[in-house]
Design a protein around this motif. Structure first.
Motif, mmCIF file in Angstrom:
data_model
loop_
_atom_site.group_PDB
_atom_site.id
_atom_site.type_symbol
_atom_site.label_atom_id
_atom_site.label_comp_id
_atom_site.label_asym_id
_atom_site.label_seq_id
_atom_site.Cartn_x
_atom_site.Cartn_y
_atom_site.Cartn_z
ATOM 1 N N SER A 1 -10.738 113.456 20.752
ATOM 2 C CA SER A 1 -10.366 112.254 21.503
ATOM 3 C C SER A 1 -11.468 111.864 22.489
ATOM 4 N N PHE A 2 -12.049 112.837 23.182
ATOM 5 C CA PHE A 2 -13.105 112.506 24.139
ATOM 6 C C PHE A 2 -14.393 112.100 23.442
ATOM 7 N N ARG B 1 -14.358 99.494 17.546
ATOM 8 C CA ARG B 1 -13.427 99.050 18.591
ATOM 9 C C ARG B 1 -12.122 99.842 18.637
ATOM 10 N N PRO B 2 -11.558 100.278 17.516
ATOM 11 C CA PRO B 2 -10.284 101.014 17.589
ATOM 12 C C PRO B 2 -10.415 102.450 18.110
ATOM 13 N N TRP B 3 -11.614 102.943 18.320
ATOM 14 C CA TRP B 3 -11.796 104.344 18.656
ATOM 15 C C TRP B 3 -11.144 104.737 19.979
ATOM 16 N N ASN C 1 -6.716 107.787 22.416
ATOM 17 C CA ASN C 1 -5.483 107.863 23.200
ATOM 18 C C ASN C 1 -4.337 108.441 22.386
ATOM 19 N N LEU C 2 -4.242 108.053 21.134
ATOM 20 C CA LEU C 2 -3.184 108.593 20.269
ATOM 21 C C LEU C 2 -3.369 110.097 20.046
ATOM 22 N N LEU C 3 -4.611 110.531 19.875
ATOM 23 C CA LEU C 3 -4.866 111.965 19.699
ATOM 24 C C LEU C 3 -4.481 112.749 20.950
ATOM 25 N N LEU C 4 -4.845 112.227 22.125
ATOM 26 C CA LEU C 4 -4.457 112.899 23.375
ATOM 27 C C LEU C 4 -2.946 112.904 23.552
ATOM 28 N N ALA C 5 -2.303 111.808 23.196
ATOM 29 C CA ALA C 5 -0.839 111.749 23.279
ATOM 30 C C ALA C 5 -0.212 112.794 22.362
#
Length: 184
Positions: free
Chosen positions: A14-15, A34-36, A41-45
């Protein structure tokens, strides 16, 4: 891949996506990247949810207390990143020299989300039994600090027309410090 390794992989990835997203936003402007930020954020969630599920499966009162504390930090983090800032110009528009937000928490320090992120992931790590989950929360918090430093030194000075002034007037991380980060 076991669950802990999956969490470490998702968190670190994610980072990596955040760093590349910002670099692209300012220097390259490739539309396919752009979607990265959203993917990161989805991976961190997903990591946070997995920590919470582990904490809930343990059913201890200490875990429930840590979940409550972490949830408060999460709510403040979401507010800080997505409601205290103008969403469209922050996350949807090109890096085009717009002005920095100086109100609310962003008048206290330049990166207030660092504190809420740390509190959330440490709390969720404790709720999930400490140990490796706590270490993961601390490492993710350190990566978040590096990300904020990267934004502060390389990205925001190019993205915001008034960021140099903002850096002189508002401390990097510790509220209550005077101009240029000196103690008040």
């Amino acid at each position: 891949m076991d669950g802990a390794m999956l969490d470490w992989t998702l968190g670190i990835l994610s980072f990596f996506l955040f760093f590349l997203y910002d670099w692209n936003r300012v220097f390259r402007k490739n539309t396919w990247m752009r979607p990265w930020f959203a993917i990161g954020n989805l991976l961190l969630a997903a990591v946070a949810v997995r920590m919470l599920l582990k904490a809930l499966s343990e059913n201890g009162i200490n875990g429930k207390i840590w979940i409550c504390i972490g949830s408060i930090f999460l709510i403040v983090l979401i507010y800080t990143l997505y409601f205290a800032l103008p969403f469209d110009s922050t996350y949807c528009q090109e890096a085009d020299g717009h002005k920095v937000c100086r109100t609310g928490m962003y008048g206290w320090c330049r990166h207030p989300g660092i504190w809420w992120f740390l509190g959330m992931f440490v709390s969720f790590g404790m709720a999930a039994g400490g140990g490796e989950a706590l270490w993961l929360g601390l490492v993710l918090s350190f990566l978040n600090l590096l990300y904020a430093w990267y934004q502060d030194r390389w990205i925001f000075v190019r993205e915001f027309s008034d960021y140099e002034d903002y850096r002189r007037e508002v401390p990097f991380l510790i509220p209550g410090r005077g101009k240029g980060g000196e103690h008040a």
